[in-house]
Design a protein around this motif. Structure first.
Motif, short mmCIF file in Angstrom:
data_model
loop_
_atom_site.label_atom_id
_atom_site.label_comp_id
_atom_site.label_asym_id
_atom_site.label_seq_id
_atom_site.Cartn_x
_atom_site.Cartn_y
_atom_site.Cartn_z
N ALA A 1 7.63 -6.99 7.09
CA ALA A 1 7.32 -6.00 6.05
C ALA A 1 8.40 -4.94 6.01
CB ALA A 1 5.96 -5.36 6.30
N SER A 2 8.55 -4.32 4.84
CA SER A 2 9.52 -3.25 4.62
C SER A 2 8.83 -2.07 3.95
CB SER A 2 10.68 -3.73 3.75
OG SER A 2 11.33 -4.84 4.30
N ALA A 3 9.56 -0.96 3.85
CA ALA A 3 9.02 0.25 3.24
C ALA A 3 10.08 0.94 2.40
CB ALA A 3 8.49 1.20 4.31
N VAL A 4 9.62 1.62 1.34
CA VAL A 4 10.48 2.48 0.52
C VAL A 4 9.87 3.87 0.54
CG1 VAL A 4 11.48 2.90 -1.75
CG2 VAL A 4 11.11 0.56 -0.97
N ARG A 5 10.69 4.88 0.79
CA ARG A 5 10.21 6.26 0.84
C ARG A 5 10.66 7.00 -0.42
NH1 ARG A 5 11.79 8.95 6.15
NH2 ARG A 5 9.80 8.11 6.90
N ALA B 1 0.85 -1.19 0.00
CA ALA B 1 0.00 0.00 0.00
C ALA B 1 0.88 1.23 0.00
CB ALA B 1 -0.92 0.02 1.22
N CYS B 2 0.31 2.37 -0.41
CA CYS B 2 1.03 3.64 -0.41
C CYS B 2 0.45 4.58 0.63
CB CYS B 2 0.98 4.29 -1.79
SG CYS B 2 2.07 3.56 -3.00
N PHE B 3 1.32 5.44 1.18
CA PHE B 3 0.93 6.41 2.20
C PHE B 3 1.55 7.76 1.87
CE2 PHE B 3 0.84 2.24 4.07
CZ PHE B 3 -0.28 2.23 4.88
N VAL B 4 0.80 8.83 2.10
CA VAL B 4 1.32 10.18 1.90
C VAL B 4 2.41 10.45 2.93
CG1 VAL B 4 0.76 12.64 1.98
CG2 VAL B 4 -0.85 11.02 0.97
N TRP C 1 5.81 10.13 -0.75
CA TRP C 1 4.97 9.01 -0.35
C TRP C 1 5.85 7.83 0.05
CZ3 TRP C 1 5.49 10.91 -5.22
CH2 TRP C 1 6.05 10.06 -6.19
N ILE C 2 5.20 6.84 0.66
CA ILE C 2 5.86 5.61 1.10
C ILE C 2 5.10 4.42 0.52
CG2 ILE C 2 6.35 4.13 3.10
CD1 ILE C 2 6.56 6.73 4.77
N TYR C 3 5.84 3.45 0.00
CA TYR C 3 5.24 2.18 -0.41
C TYR C 3 5.70 1.11 0.57
CZ TYR C 3 4.18 -2.06 -3.10
OH TYR C 3 3.70 -3.30 -3.49
N VAL C 4 4.75 0.41 1.21
CA VAL C 4 5.08 -0.68 2.11
C VAL C 4 4.81 -2.01 1.41
CG1 VAL C 4 4.58 0.70 4.16
CG2 VAL C 4 2.80 -0.77 3.22
N SER C 5 5.56 -3.04 1.79
CA SER C 5 5.46 -4.34 1.15
C SER C 5 5.70 -5.44 2.17
CB SER C 5 6.51 -4.44 0.03
OG SER C 5 6.63 -5.77 -0.47
N ALA D 1 -0.60 -1.21 -5.77
CA ALA D 1 -1.02 -0.04 -5.00
C ALA D 1 -0.64 1.21 -5.77
CB ALA D 1 -0.37 -0.03 -3.62
N PHE D 2 -1.49 2.21 -5.75
CA PHE D 2 -1.24 3.45 -6.45
C PHE D 2 -0.63 4.50 -5.52
CE2 PHE D 2 -4.19 1.51 -9.37
CZ PHE D 2 -3.73 1.94 -10.61
N SER D 3 0.25 5.33 -6.10
CA SER D 3 0.77 6.48 -5.37
C SER D 3 -0.40 7.39 -5.03
CB SER D 3 1.80 7.22 -6.22
OG SER D 3 1.22 7.68 -7.43
N PRO D 4 -0.24 8.26 -4.03
CA PRO D 4 -1.37 9.09 -3.60
C PRO D 4 -2.01 9.92 -4.71
CG PRO D 4 0.36 9.14 -1.95
CD PRO D 4 0.92 8.41 -3.13
N ASP D 5 -1.22 10.34 -5.70
CA ASP D 5 -1.80 11.15 -6.78
C ASP D 5 -2.35 10.30 -7.92
OD1 ASP D 5 0.44 10.26 -8.10
OD2 ASP D 5 1.23 12.25 -8.58
#
Length: 384
Positions: free
Chosen positions: A106-110, A84-87, A92-96, A350-354
């Protein structure tokens, strides 16, 4: 099931403003989606990443299992799954999730506002076979264990302490989707005779306590439904799916997505996408490969997400390694195809916030091994 003008029947006379967002139509008992020309056109030749995309779209590799994420010192996890993506400020951040057992997590990329990777890090460790999950309106990630008597873990996309949420039940969890209108979290179960659940927190925004309920309906593929409390969410000695008489069975619950009074979820055992019209109190099929006329475009249904335009994006576990789109006009068509990776599955869309970038993974990549996972980004003119 045209989803463009949802509110009918039970909600006639109710202000549409109370529901927010675009109005999707969940007219009960309409015919499931059929193949047709997709909104993005035909797929082109495979690019340098082995991905076939419509004209105007490009891809890049964000991370590979066992390798450091570009621009960081963090090593990406094996078997990337739900995401999922988060603002994050202007970025934004994508978690996986990581679907390995043991370890998981789980990990995240900012990303910054230009889409440049600025950091990557761990947000959950010491769990088992974290498959899918879901984002909450209060910006946490629910990471679900796909094991017998598995748990849901509430994690912080920015890092820090993760919390096990026992009240959400112990079963073979798959995905979760939050409904701010009914203040519920919907949950799928990856069993061949699994159930569909909702969790009602005692206090919205706090998952430490609440009530777990199971979906009750007849054996048909459409009709009305009710919810009933699960007496013992701990699932021992009697599993949660076997505690309530009349609980409807679903063949391998997978992805789950909520928007505008409707929740969709997939079942891999029969290649179906189910649509639950929450305001009307009805359910039906949004897609069923056995009811398709001609060539079947979508098989191995798995993770699901959607856009503000009303399009649903469904990832395949196997099949042709495609992400297919189901439009509000009930047309199903391939959006992209990954070539040369037939021993893998597509996970974590998952889509980026925009809404301009789509993230997803090939869980086992070209190697067919959990250590060969690849996480991608696709950018292009997605419908608003």
């Amino acid at each position: 099931m045209e989803r463009r003008s949802f509110l009918r029947g039970a909600v006639i006379g109710t202000s549409a403003a109370a529901f927010g967002g675009s109005l999707w139509h969940g007219a009960a008992f309409a015919a499931p989606a059929q193949p047709g020309a997709g909104p993005y056109g035909a797929l082109g030749a495979a690019n340098s990443h082995g991905i076939q995309l419509p004209a105007g779209f490009t891809s890049r590799i964000i991370a590979r299992s066992g390798q450091t994420v570009t621009g960081t010192s963090y090593t990406w996890h094996n078997a990337p799954d739900g995401g999922a993506c988060f603002v994050d400020g202007t970025g934004w951040i994508y978690v996986s999730n990581s679907e390995i057992n043991p370890s998981g997590g789980a990990s995240a990329v900012r990303f910054d506002s230009a889409g440049t990777i600025t950091s990557a890090y761990r947000i959950l460790s010491g769990t088992r076979q974290n498959c899918a999950g879901g984002a909450t309106p209060w910006n946490t990630w629910l990471s679900c264990e796909e094991v017998s008597l598995g748990y849901v873990y509430e994690t912080n996309p920015w890092g820090g302490t993760a919390t096990r949420r026992d009240a959400m039940g112990r079963f073979k969890h798959e995905a979760a989707a939050a409904d701010p209108v009914r203040r519920a979290i919907y949950l799928t179960e990856d069993e061949s005779d699994g159930c569909f659940y909702r969790f009602l927190p005692t206090t919205w925004g706090n998952l430490s306590s609440g009530t777990l309920q199971v979906f009750k309906a007849g054996t048909a593929t459409s009709g009305t439904f009710t919810w009933q409390n699960v007496p013992d969410p701990d699932g021992s000695p009697t599993t949660t799916r076997n505690q309530v008489s009349g609980a409807k069975r679903f063949n391998g619950g997978e992805g789950c997505y909520y928007a505008d009074d409707t929740v969709w979820f997939t079942t891999k055992g029969d290649n179906r996408v189910w649509q639950v019209n929450l305001a009307a109190g009805t359910y039906e099929l949004a897609y069923d490969d056995s009811l398709v006329s001609g060539t079947v475009p979508l098989t191995g249904v798995d993770n699901i997400t959607g856009t503000s335009s009303g399009d649903l994006f469904v990832a395949e576990d196997g099949g042709n390694m495609e992400i297919c789109v189901i439009t509000p006009d009930d047309v199903v068509a391939p959006f992209l195809r990954i070539t040369g990776q037939s021993s893998s599955e597509i996970t974590g869309p998952a889509f980026s916030p925009d809404g301009s970038r789509l993230y997803f993974s090939s869980q086992r990549g070209t190697s067919g091994s959990s250590s060969g996972g690849i996480t991608y980004e696709v950018t292009g003119p997605f419908r608003a």
